[in-house]
Design an enzyme around this catalytic site. Structure first.
Site, PDB file in Angstrom:
ATOM      1  N   GLU A  41      35.099  46.311  51.200  1.00  0.00           N
ATOM      2  CA  GLU A  41      35.444  47.069  49.992  1.00  0.00           C
ATOM      3  C   GLU A  41      34.381  46.919  48.912  1.00  0.00           C
ATOM      4  O   GLU A  41      33.799  45.839  48.750  1.00  0.00           O
ATOM      5  CB  GLU A  41      36.789  46.525  49.478  1.00  0.00           C
ATOM      6  CG  GLU A  41      37.221  47.110  48.152  1.00  0.00           C
ATOM      7  CD  GLU A  41      38.499  46.477  47.626  1.00  0.00           C
ATOM      8  OE1 GLU A  41      39.162  45.721  48.373  1.00  0.00           O
ATOM      9  OE2 GLU A  41      38.834  46.726  46.460  1.00  0.00           O
ATOM     10  N   TRP A  70      30.851  42.438  37.575  1.00  0.00           N
ATOM     11  CA  TRP A  70      31.814  41.384  37.915  1.00  0.00           C
ATOM     12  C   TRP A  70      32.651  41.760  39.137  1.00  0.00           C
ATOM     13  O   TRP A  70      33.077  42.843  39.308  1.00  0.00           O
ATOM     14  CB  TRP A  70      32.775  41.104  36.755  1.00  0.00           C
ATOM     15  CG  TRP A  70      33.761  40.043  37.165  1.00  0.00           C
ATOM     16  CD1 TRP A  70      33.540  38.703  37.313  1.00  0.00           C
ATOM     17  CD2 TRP A  70      35.122  40.259  37.542  1.00  0.00           C
ATOM     18  NE1 TRP A  70      34.673  38.063  37.758  1.00  0.00           N
ATOM     19  CE2 TRP A  70      35.658  38.990  37.917  1.00  0.00           C
ATOM     20  CE3 TRP A  70      35.947  41.398  37.630  1.00  0.00           C
ATOM     21  CZ2 TRP A  70      36.981  38.819  38.353  1.00  0.00           C
ATOM     22  CZ3 TRP A  70      37.248  41.254  38.050  1.00  0.00           C
ATOM     23  CH2 TRP A  70      37.770  39.966  38.416  1.00  0.00           C
ATOM     24  N   ARG A  93      43.039  39.742  53.617  1.00  0.00           N
ATOM     25  CA  ARG A  93      41.749  39.831  52.940  1.00  0.00           C
ATOM     26  C   ARG A  93      41.193  38.430  52.776  1.00  0.00           C
ATOM     27  O   ARG A  93      41.901  37.520  52.350  1.00  0.00           O
ATOM     28  CB  ARG A  93      41.930  40.500  51.574  1.00  0.00           C
ATOM     29  CG  ARG A  93      40.621  40.831  50.894  1.00  0.00           C
ATOM     30  CD  ARG A  93      40.834  41.368  49.490  1.00  0.00           C
ATOM     31  NE  ARG A  93      40.938  40.285  48.524  1.00  0.00           N
ATOM     32  CZ  ARG A  93      40.733  40.425  47.200  1.00  0.00           C
ATOM     33  NH1 ARG A  93      40.448  41.621  46.703  1.00  0.00           N
ATOM     34  NH2 ARG A  93      40.843  39.404  46.381  1.00  0.00           N
ATOM     35  N   GLU A 119      47.580  47.438  49.962  1.00  0.00           N
ATOM     36  CA  GLU A 119      47.336  46.095  49.420  1.00  0.00           C
ATOM     37  C   GLU A 119      48.629  45.559  48.797  1.00  0.00           C
ATOM     38  O   GLU A 119      49.339  46.282  48.109  1.00  0.00           O
ATOM     39  CB  GLU A 119      46.250  46.164  48.349  1.00  0.00           C
ATOM     40  CG  GLU A 119      45.901  44.807  47.741  1.00  0.00           C
ATOM     41  CD  GLU A 119      44.794  44.898  46.688  1.00  0.00           C
ATOM     42  OE1 GLU A 119      44.667  45.952  46.048  1.00  0.00           O
ATOM     43  OE2 GLU A 119      44.055  43.913  46.525  1.00  0.00           O
ATOM     44  N   GLU A 158      38.782  51.685  43.538  1.00  0.00           N
ATOM     45  CA  GLU A 158      39.800  51.140  42.629  1.00  0.00           C
ATOM     46  C   GLU A 158      39.478  51.409  41.153  1.00  0.00           C
ATOM     47  O   GLU A 158      40.380  51.431  40.333  1.00  0.00           O
ATOM     48  CB  GLU A 158      40.037  49.650  42.873  1.00  0.00           C
ATOM     49  CG  GLU A 158      38.900  48.763  42.435  1.00  0.00           C
ATOM     50  CD  GLU A 158      39.139  47.296  42.755  1.00  0.00           C
ATOM     51  OE1 GLU A 158      39.724  47.003  43.800  1.00  0.00           O
ATOM     52  OE2 GLU A 158      38.735  46.450  41.947  1.00  0.00           O
ATOM     53  N   TYR A 209      34.775  35.701  42.385  1.00  0.00           N
ATOM     54  CA  TYR A 209      35.864  36.672  42.373  1.00  0.00           C
ATOM     55  C   TYR A 209      36.791  36.457  43.579  1.00  0.00           C
ATOM     56  O   TYR A 209      36.329  36.285  44.708  1.00  0.00           O
ATOM     57  CB  TYR A 209      35.325  38.119  42.435  1.00  0.00           C
ATOM     58  CG  TYR A 209      36.447  39.040  42.818  1.00  0.00           C
ATOM     59  CD1 TYR A 209      37.419  39.407  41.889  1.00  0.00           C
ATOM     60  CD2 TYR A 209      36.622  39.445  44.145  1.00  0.00           C
ATOM     61  CE1 TYR A 209      38.512  40.165  42.250  1.00  0.00           C
ATOM     62  CE2 TYR A 209      37.711  40.220  44.514  1.00  0.00           C
ATOM     63  CZ  TYR A 209      38.649  40.565  43.558  1.00  0.00           C
ATOM     64  OH  TYR A 209      39.746  41.293  43.931  1.00  0.00           O
ATOM     65  N   ASP A 253      36.331  41.996  50.074  1.00  0.00           N
ATOM     66  CA  ASP A 253      36.009  42.761  48.866  1.00  0.00           C
ATOM     67  C   ASP A 253      34.687  42.254  48.288  1.00  0.00           C
ATOM     68  O   ASP A 253      34.596  41.107  47.841  1.00  0.00           O
ATOM     69  CB  ASP A 253      37.151  42.578  47.837  1.00  0.00           C
ATOM     70  CG  ASP A 253      37.060  43.560  46.677  1.00  0.00           C
ATOM     71  OD1 ASP A 253      35.986  44.161  46.478  1.00  0.00           O
ATOM     72  OD2 ASP A 253      38.079  43.711  45.968  1.00  0.00           O
ATOM     73  N   HIS A 293      33.338  43.548  45.666  1.00  0.00           N
ATOM     74  CA  HIS A 293      33.556  43.662  44.228  1.00  0.00           C
ATOM     75  C   HIS A 293      32.312  44.106  43.469  1.00  0.00           C
ATOM     76  O   HIS A 293      31.943  43.507  42.448  1.00  0.00           O
ATOM     77  CB  HIS A 293      34.133  42.351  43.657  1.00  0.00           C
ATOM     78  CG  HIS A 293      35.252  42.597  42.679  1.00  0.00           C
ATOM     79  ND1 HIS A 293      35.084  42.521  41.332  1.00  0.00           N
ATOM     80  CD2 HIS A 293      36.537  42.955  42.866  1.00  0.00           C
ATOM     81  CE1 HIS A 293      36.231  42.813  40.732  1.00  0.00           C
ATOM     82  NE2 HIS A 293      37.134  43.089  41.645  1.00  0.00           N
ATOM     83  N   ARG A 340      40.706  53.770  47.780  1.00  0.00           N
ATOM     84  CA  ARG A 340      41.252  52.528  47.225  1.00  0.00           C
ATOM     85  C   ARG A 340      41.939  52.670  45.866  1.00  0.00           C
ATOM     86  O   ARG A 340      42.328  51.669  45.262  1.00  0.00           O
ATOM     87  CB  ARG A 340      40.096  51.512  47.063  1.00  0.00           C
ATOM     88  CG  ARG A 340      39.680  50.826  48.321  1.00  0.00           C
ATOM     89  CD  ARG A 340      40.763  49.884  48.813  1.00  0.00           C
ATOM     90  NE  ARG A 340      40.860  48.684  48.001  1.00  0.00           N
ATOM     91  CZ  ARG A 340      41.996  48.093  47.655  1.00  0.00           C
ATOM     92  NH1 ARG A 340      43.159  48.603  47.997  1.00  0.00           N
ATOM     93  NH2 ARG A 340      41.988  46.991  46.943  1.00  0.00           N
TER      94      ARG A 340
END
Ligand code: EZ4
Ligand code: CO
Length: 408
Positions: free
Chosen positions: A242, A408, A147, A345, A268, A159, A216, A218, A289
């Site tokens: 992601e 975030w 990643r 992951e 997630e 992040y 990602d 995020h 995820r």
């Protein structure tokens, strides 16, 4: 036989974890993970104050019935705290059942569908030199998937990129900061969208076409911004992009799909199969995820992945260091058993975490295996756990440059 004790242990060996320990009347111990990053005490209180009494005396073999009892019996459906608490009970019951059978858990889930589990590592750097050094380190260790997270010029912290780690250093960078309230970070989507594709171009140039690359987002982009990034990353052949846009707006993913063939992953922060219903039935994503810790354990995750499998969607289970080694072990047994495994992951826990939790999963040249110890193959050393009491810690919050609160 029945459950005779249920204890909730909150410990902080480097970071906070919530663990459930069940013991049966004939002395079999089961372990479960209910860690919810930044909201640990809510999950612990749900278990202690509302579930423990209903577990005592229950037949430990009735896993599906207990799952339905806790899910439907709560009346209030779903939610991260509820589903993390149910997850811990469910994992502990599967741990007990597999120990009683004398087999690793994956045998009870149908047995191994593969020899080993491909994992991806986290490479990051504030600039390309640091990032490239991190990627090289992982490639040398045998990883085939990485990643990529990069600093963005003009932003102090981003992040996925540690502000303190030295290039190439292995660190448990997850940014839950130990303090009474969250840190605040700054964010600028246009600067990010300009910069990220230039980094992927350099990575492909240096590391060639075969290394599997992930990224990602995020939850920070609007749907049309996410579509633009997915499109601009297409030439760099990502395994997935992601959380391109916040996932609770499932319909938004149609817009990204219309514009790009970059594979998409999300989930997630989800906690049930219903959070994925549109995404799965309309094939708007390619990878699921979630972590078993946040979706009702082995039972909840199996239902979700079997549903996804019908639509050709594969697993890419969340494996951050804020899931405990017990939750990670549960994920690995599921990964090994299901047909629609994609990738796992893997962020290795810190040495202190791994002294406090003992695990039997193994890493070898970019692949994990859950091990063949009966049960989950993960447990907590309660004496060591007692030496590391809970410490308040929170994920950061994010603001745009003008002060507007952002994802975030
Ligand atoms: O920010 O687990 O893909 N991984 C991630 C993680 C999450 C944390 C939140 O607790 O996005 O790093
Ligand atoms: Co993520």
């Amino acid at each position: 036989m029945s459950i005779s004790t249920a204890d909730v242990i909150v410990t902080s060996p480097g970071r906070n974890f919530v663990t459930l320990k069940l013991v049966t009347s004939d002395g079999v111990v089961g372990w479960g993970d209910a860690t919810l990053n930044g909201r640990e005490l809510a999950a612990a209180a749900y278990l202690r104050d509302h579930l423990v009494d209903t577990l005592i005396g229950r037949d430990e073999d009735r896993i599906e019935d207990t799952w339905q009892y806790l899910y439907r019996g709560a009346y209030w459906r779903r939610g991260p705290v509820t589903m993390a608490a149910i997850a811990a009970v469910d994992m502990a019951l599967w741990d007990i059942k597999a120990k009683k059978a004398g087999v690793p858990l994956y045998q009870l889930l149908g047995g191994a569908s593969r020899e080993k589990l491909r994992v991806y590592a986290h490479a990051s750097g504030n600039d390309y030199a640091a990032l490239s050094q991190a990627i090289r380190g992982y490639v040398e260790e045998g990883y085939t998937a990485v990643r990529i997270q990069t600093g963005v010029p003009g932003l102090d912290s981003v992040y996925g990129v540690s502000a303190t780690a030295k290039p190439g250093e292995k660190y448990d960078y997850e940014p839950a900061h130990r303090s009474a309230r969250p840190d605040e970070e700054e964010w600028d989507t246009p600067a990010y969208l300009r910069h990220v594709p230039t980094i992927f171009e350099k990575v492909r140039e240096e590391f060639g076409p075969e290394l599997r690359l992930l990224h990602d987002g995020h939850h920070r982009m609007s749907p049309i911004e996410a579509a633009r990034l997915a499109k601009s990353l297409e030439p760099h052949d990502l395994l997935w992009l992601e959380d391109a846009t916040p996932g609770e707006d499932q319909d938004a993913f149609r817009l990204i799909r219309q514009h790009s063939t970059t594979p998409l992953a999300t989930g997630e922060v989800f906690n049930s199969v219903y959070d994925y219903q549109t995404l799965i039935t309309e094939r708007l994503i390619d990878y699921v995820r979630s972590a078993p810790t946040h979706t009702g354990g082995v039972t909840g995750m199996k239902k979700l992945l079997d549903f996804a499998g019908i639509y050709g969607i594969r697993s890419g289970l969340h494996g951050p260091t804020d899931v405990s080694p017990i939750g990670m072990a549960a994920a690995l047994h599921i990964d090994l058993a299901i047909h629609n495994f994609g990738i796992q992951e893997y962020m290795p826990h810190s040495d202190l975490t791994l002294e406090t939790f003992r695990t039997s999963y193994t890493f070898d040249r970019g692949f994990l295996h859950p091990g063949d110890t009966p049960g989950l193959g993960a447990e907590l050393d309660e004496t060591l756990a007692a030496q590391h009491p809970y410490t308040p810690a929170y994920l950061p919050v994010n603001r745009l440059l003008d002060g507007t609160l952002h994802d975030w």
